[in-house]
Design an enzyme around this catalytic site. Structure first.
Site, PDB file in Angstrom:
ATOM      1  N   GLU A 158     -39.298  23.962  -5.239  1.00  0.00           N
ATOM      2  CA  GLU A 158     -40.840  24.716  -4.902  1.00  0.00           C
ATOM      3  C   GLU A 158     -41.105  24.632  -3.282  1.00  0.00           C
ATOM      4  OE1 GLU A 158     -45.408  24.516  -6.889  1.00  0.00           O
ATOM      5  OE2 GLU A 158     -44.089  22.795  -7.079  1.00  0.00           O
ATOM      6  N   ASP A 164     -46.819  26.984  -3.337  1.00  0.00           N
ATOM      7  CA  ASP A 164     -47.579  26.215  -4.408  1.00  0.00           C
ATOM      8  C   ASP A 164     -47.068  27.415  -5.479  1.00  0.00           C
ATOM      9  OD1 ASP A 164     -48.754  24.853  -6.309  1.00  0.00           O
ATOM     10  OD2 ASP A 164     -50.739  25.159  -5.476  1.00  0.00           O
ATOM     11  N   GLN A 165     -46.538  26.818  -6.656  1.00  0.00           N
ATOM     12  CA  GLN A 165     -46.080  27.717  -7.717  1.00  0.00           C
ATOM     13  C   GLN A 165     -45.021  28.793  -7.397  1.00  0.00           C
ATOM     14  OE1 GLN A 165     -48.623  28.088 -11.192  1.00  0.00           O
ATOM     15  NE2 GLN A 165     -50.333  27.573  -9.732  1.00  0.00           N
ATOM     16  N   ASP A 167     -28.153   7.361   0.190  1.00  0.00           N
ATOM     17  CA  ASP A 167     -28.510   8.520   0.307  1.00  0.00           C
ATOM     18  C   ASP A 167     -27.646   9.347   1.296  1.00  0.00           C
ATOM     19  OD1 ASP A 167     -30.473   8.378  -1.521  1.00  0.00           O
ATOM     20  OD2 ASP A 167     -32.255   8.615   0.172  1.00  0.00           O
ATOM     21  N   GLU A 212     -47.612  21.427 -13.201  1.00  0.00           N
ATOM     22  CA  GLU A 212     -46.900  22.944 -13.075  1.00  0.00           C
ATOM     23  C   GLU A 212     -45.628  22.682 -12.946  1.00  0.00           C
ATOM     24  OE1 GLU A 212     -51.142  24.662 -10.753  1.00  0.00           O
ATOM     25  OE2 GLU A 212     -49.213  24.145  -9.576  1.00  0.00           O
ATOM     26  N   GLU A 229     -37.727   5.591  -8.022  1.00  0.00           N
ATOM     27  CA  GLU A 229     -38.369   4.569  -9.026  1.00  0.00           C
ATOM     28  C   GLU A 229     -39.494   4.335  -8.840  1.00  0.00           C
ATOM     29  OE1 GLU A 229     -34.106   2.128  -7.775  1.00  0.00           O
ATOM     30  OE2 GLU A 229     -35.752   2.184  -6.490  1.00  0.00           O
ATOM     31  N   LYS A 279     -37.707   4.873 -14.190  1.00  0.00           N
ATOM     32  CA  LYS A 279     -36.931   3.777 -13.608  1.00  0.00           C
ATOM     33  C   LYS A 279     -37.842   2.718 -12.964  1.00  0.00           C
ATOM     34  CE  LYS A 279     -33.091   4.866 -11.460  1.00  0.00           C
ATOM     35  NZ  LYS A 279     -32.182   5.459 -10.272  1.00  0.00           N
ATOM     36  N   HIS A 335     -34.033  -7.644  -6.320  1.00  0.00           N
ATOM     37  CA  HIS A 335     -33.760  -8.980  -6.752  1.00  0.00           C
ATOM     38  C   HIS A 335     -33.715  -9.977  -5.743  1.00  0.00           C
ATOM     39  CE1 HIS A 335     -30.104  -7.808  -4.810  1.00  0.00           C
ATOM     40  NE2 HIS A 335     -30.023  -6.626  -5.148  1.00  0.00           N
ATOM     41  N   GLU A 344     -28.254   0.878 -14.962  1.00  0.00           N
ATOM     42  CA  GLU A 344     -27.250   1.306 -13.907  1.00  0.00           C
ATOM     43  C   GLU A 344     -27.059   0.500 -13.039  1.00  0.00           C
ATOM     44  OE1 GLU A 344     -29.821   3.811 -11.194  1.00  0.00           O
ATOM     45  OE2 GLU A 344     -30.298   5.291 -12.727  1.00  0.00           O
ATOM     46  N   ALA A 365     -26.357  -0.827  -9.067  1.00  0.00           N
ATOM     47  CA  ALA A 365     -27.277  -0.745  -7.813  1.00  0.00           C
ATOM     48  C   ALA A 365     -26.312  -0.352  -6.468  1.00  0.00           C
ATOM     49  CB  ALA A 365     -28.004  -2.025  -7.442  1.00  0.00           C
TER      50      ALA A 365
END
EC number: 3.2.1.2
Length: 546
Positions: free
Chosen positions: A86, A90-91, A127, A174, A202, A317, A322, A397, A399
């Site tokens: 998107e 918007d939309q 990432d 939407e 998360e 998630k 930890h 999962e 980590a």
């Protein structure tokens, strides 16, 4: 006479029920959670964060999926980024990539689990892409309600602040509805849907970021310092107590203005002892409560949008925060700023929202010492136990990337002894072109559960004894006699010990029965070690003598 007849009926019914229970073997259970390996367990593979054409071509990808399926993966999870779907306004939706991805999954004969990723890609561990959330979103409000601000004044815009529930209701609603319409032709390949609940997908606050100087293993930074967040906390407190005077009584303070009702001015001191005060308890209840309300909201929006079309489970998630877990000075000093103060109450929100929960760090071990004070295994066990008690479907999962067999074994220990319904391997690139790691994954985690009946005859038990089995794989407790052995039950009709045990089909297993006395000590072991090579794919039984 009527009462006598009712009494006789009750007695007869009780005898019949007892007789039937003795004839039918009970489902055997691991000692920890009472369920053993989950009979619905499936393995999933996490797709690259980047679009497939940026990594490989579609034909190669489809062949990769076929290879993954052969090695025990049931479905592939994939982030579909809001900032891509998107981005133009918007939309103004574009689901062409999601549709092309689904077509390849269909071509390969596999399943997929779309993640509706309403967070940015970039800036978190692992990432390798840069997709911010749509830029036009920030124009929806003129105040500071849409983003986060930390103790130190750092502004974070990697996802919408859950306090902006009005904007989230509109925009996410939407997006979810449009996604359902666009993906309806591919509903047969969608096995489940995941919702992003916050940073990195998360359900949490962005409390640990390098930009804020709070990366691992530092304590977190609280994220409630926009003027909008302060006003929301103030309103919550006044609604709870009714007046400033009552607030002062409850908190033992002498505030002279409602404007003095504020988040902690010193996060370090708050995490050392401030959290123990009534003020601290109220603040943490409100702070986590924002996440709980957000969970319920996205769950409501998702079920409204997806249930009719897809009729599949929906999940979100919880992060495995930890570190600083058992720090004697600031206990749980990373979890609290992330919004995790009371996991039981947070999971109640998942239950209310009808969402499955995914939890991370299944491959890690406890260290618990300076400077990390890291306790991931303990955290996994705590979350899993709570989720099982509440009847919430649990998935796991890793980590960080897994590079050896030992880490797979740690995952298997958690997944198969704490009733995980699935495990998602992070990430695609780590196993797809590594035959050694793929082979280890297939053997240890890419398994198909099958219910089998285990029967042990001529067991020399006495009153108070119980019979268990344990064996060479995680599904059988890895020869453990304390935490993970699988309990059998005495069948007076057959005069033997038996139980229905969920085992990995087409895997070789070795196991033995042993007797525990009433006080929990191991009395004796079955003489001959049993082998089942391999476990049949269809339900049958294995009978042995003591």
């Amino acid at each position: 006479m009527k009462n006598q007849f009712q009494y006789c009926c009750i007695v007869i019914l009780s005898v019949v029920m007892l007789f039937v229970s003795l004839l039918i073997p009970q489902a055997s259970s691991a000692a920890v959670n009472g369920k053993g390996m989950n009979p619905d367990y499936k393995a999933y593979l996490m797709a690259p964060l980047k679009k497939i054409p940026e990594v490989t071509n579609w034909e190669t990808f489809e062949n990769d999926l076929r290879w993954a399926k052969q090695n025990g993966f049931y479905a592939i999870t994939v982030d579909f980024w809001w900032g891509d779907m998107e981005k133009n306004g918007d939309q103004q939706f574009d689901f062409s990539y999601a549709q092309r991805f689904a077509q390849s999954v269909k071509n390969a004969g596999m399943k997929m689990i779309p993640i509706i990723s309403t967070h940015q890609c970039g800036g978190n561990v692992g990432d390798d892409c840069n997709v911010p959330i749509p830029s036009w979103v920030w124009n929806q409000k003129s105040d500071d309600s849409l983003y986060f601000k930390s103790e130190t004044g750092t502004v974070n815009k990697e996802t919408l602040n859950p306090l902006a529930s009005d904007v989230i209701r509109k925009e996410y609603g939407e997006l979810y509805t449009a996604f359902a319409a666009a993906m309806k032709p591919y509903k047969d390949v969608i096995a489940k849907i995941y919702l992003s609940g916050g940073p990195a997908g998360e359900l949490r606050y962005p409390s640990y970021t390098t930009s804020d100087g709070t990366g691992y293993p530092s304590r977190g930074k609280f994220q409630a310092y926009t003027e909008f967040a302060k006003s929301k906390f103030r309103l919550w407190v006044l609604n709870k107590y009714g007046s400033l005077n009552e607030v002062n009584k409850a908190w033992g303070t002498k505030l002279i203005s409602e404007l003095a009702i504020l988040p902690p001015s010193d996060g370090e001191q708050f995490l050392m002892n401030g959290y123990l005060s009534m003020y601290g308890k109220d603040y943490l209840e409100w702070y986590q409560g924002i996440l709980e309300n957000h969970t319920k909201l996205i769950g409501e929006l998702a079920h409204n949008a997806f249930d009719t079309t897809f009729q599949v489970p929906i999940g979100a998630k919880i992060a495995g925060v930890h570190w600083q877990y058992n720090n004697p000075t600031i206990p749980h000093g990373a979890e609290k700023p992330a919004g995790y103060n009371d996991y039981s109450h947070l999971l109640d929100a998942f239950k209310s929202a009808k969402l499955d929960v995914t939890f991370t760090c299944l491959e890690m071990t406890d260290k618990g010492s300076y400077p990390e004070y890291s306790m991931p295994k303990t955290l996994v066990q705590n979350i899993a136990t709570l989720a099982n008690e509440k009847g919430i479907v649990l998935n796991g999962e890793n980590a960080l990337s897994i590079g050896n067999e030992e880490e797979y074994k740690r995952v298997a220990e958690m997944a198969f002894n704490y009733n995980f319904a699935g495990f998602t391997l992070l990430r695609y690139q780590d196993v797809m072109y590594n035959n050694s790691l793929m082979g280890k994954f297939k053997d240890l985690l890419g398994v198909t559960p099958v219910m089998q009946t285990i029967v042990v005859k001529n067991v020399p038990t006495t009153i108070g004894d119980t019979v268990y089995i344990t064996g060479n794989r995680a599904e059988l407790g890895s020869w453990d006699t304390k935490q993970y052995p699988i309990q059998l039950y005495y069948d007076s009709h057959s005069n033997d010990w038996r139980g229905n045990v969920v085992l990995p089909a087409e895997r070789n297993i070795e196991f033995k029965a042993f007797i525990k006395s009433k006080d929990g000590t191991v009395k004796s072991w079955q003489t001959i070690q049993q082998s089942w090579n391999p476990v049949p794919l269809k339900t049958t039984s294995h009978t042995s003598s003591w």
